[in-house]
Scaffold this motif. Structure first.
Motif: not given
Length: 399
Positions: A45-74
């Motif tokens: 197991y290799l932990p994913p790089p932080h930029d990949i985690v942040a991109a996945r998280l942004s997409a996940f949260l955008a899927h949860q809400m119908d209003t804009p979201v922005a992830v910072h400083n993960l």
């Protein structure tokens, strides 16, 4: 099925069927343990790089809400021997009000963990406890890892520290000791919150991811012994006779449940935060080991040898209480349900055995190329031999 060829998959399903027959457990516990076994043999197991985690998280949260979201400083959060945790800041709209830079915590499963548990159960418990005691608010869950790659959840961030600034500690909250000036403020809060959790009514339909053992039966005891006996059967590298003897003793002496409680399962130092200045507990963390059962389990866990610290040669349980009597008396004085000392002894033995399973079994398995905490998990395995001796002493008193 990742990491498992077709023939191996069939053999694994056969093995899992045998384990289910031998160790009946709750459906969601079975699911978590079975998924662990089906992943076994996967590449390192290799932990994913932080930029990949942040991109996945942004997409996940955008899927949860119908209003804009922005992830910072993960960034990664240190501490803990189980899940990968990240701190980040979120711009989002809550209850129609735009919010900026709210601190959040992302909690993700690695390839394997010292405890294989359900994010759904953890999420439900934190929602349930929110009206009773201080816990981080929980917002979103990716239960099967569809968006994040592994099962994950997002909670609010709570300010606080795990220990006094000038006090040393060991890993994962072990070895934290609180000087008397802290104990005077923290001990009453600690037992107050434990009591509130244990006495809370569990409405019909609440906590659907959990099985409700029947009061007046040994079902609660049987379920938790089966849970950890199955983990031992799955994770051990070699047999340890004291583990087998202890399991037999636990089954012969299983107590009858007199009251159904929510049990946190890991209510110890390192898993609560407090404000250094006011010495008020700000949050109870790490709910993944929780279950419905006997309140004595939470007290028995912090009375095990692994959470003893010393002050002038005197032992302090969980770094807070100078004796078992002091903890029990404080708990009952706070309005807790009566503590049966015989039942408490059974849970001390059970919890010590569970710690042995985790140290000499699960920690080594998860640390074998499947966790971001491989060094820590290998270190924790050394605690197993101390726990063997603790079990020997406790069982000898029963002979």
């Amino acid at each position: 099925m990742v990491g498992v060829a077709t023939g191996e998959a069939s053999a694994m399903e056969t093995r899992l069927a045998g384990l289910r027959a031998r160790f009946p457990v709750e459906p969601m516990v079975d699911r978590a343990l079975s998924q662990k076994m089906l992943r076994r043999g996967s590449p390192i197991y290799l932990p994913p790089p932080h930029d990949i985690v942040a991109a996945r998280l942004s997409a996940f949260l955008a899927h949860q809400m119908d209003t804009p979201v922005a992830v910072h400083n993960l960034r990664a959060l240190t501490g803990g021997a189980s899940k990968e945790q990240f701190l980040f800041e979120l711009d989002w709209v809550k209850d129609g009000v735009p919010r900026k830079r709210d601190k959040m915590v992302l909690r993700c499963d690695p390839g394997a963990s010292i405890v294989e548990t359900s994010r759904i159960r953890e999420f439900e418990l934190m929602q349930f406890a929110a009206g009773l005691i201080p816990v981080p608010p929980v917002y979103w869950i990716d239960a099967d890892g569809t968006h994040m790659g592994t099962p994950s959840m997002v909670a609010g961030f709570i300010e606080g520290v795990q220990k006094p600034a000038l006090v040393s500690s060991n890993v994962t909250g072990m070895g934290i000791h609180f000087p008397d000036v802290y104990r005077r403020d923290l001990c009453p809060q600690y037992v107050e919150y434990m009591v509130a959790l244990h006495k809370a009514e569990i409405p019909v339909g609440a906590l659907p991811a959990f099985q409700r053992p029947k009061v007046g039966t040994r079902e609660a005891s049987d379920l938790i012994v089966n849970w950890w006996a199955r983990v031992w059967a799955e994770d051990l590298y070699e047999q340890v006779p004291i583990a087998t003897l202890t399991e037999l003793w636990l089954r012969r002496n299983a107590p009858v449940l007199d009251h159904l409680s929510v049990v946190h399962g890991d209510f110890r130092t390192g898993n609560f935060l407090f404000d250094e200045e006011s010495r008020r507990i700000t949050g109870i963390l790490d709910w993944e080991l929780g279950y419905l059962g006997d309140r004595h389990g939470d007290i028995g866990w912090v009375l095990t040898d692994i959470y003893v610290t010393r002050e002038d040669g005197r032992p302090f349980h969980c770094g807070l209480f100078p004796s078992e009597d002091a903890l029990v008396e404080a708990y009952e004085a706070a309005g807790g349900l009566p503590i049966n000392r015989r039942t408490l002894h059974w849970h001390k033995v059970f919890c010590t055995w569970k710690e042995l399973v985790l140290s000499l079994g699960s920690a080594l398995r998860a640390g074998d190329g499947q966790s971001h905490q491989d060094v820590l998990l290998s270190w924790l395995a050394g605690c197993g031999y101390m726990l063997c001796e603790a079990l020997r002493r406790m069982l000898e008193t029963e002979a």
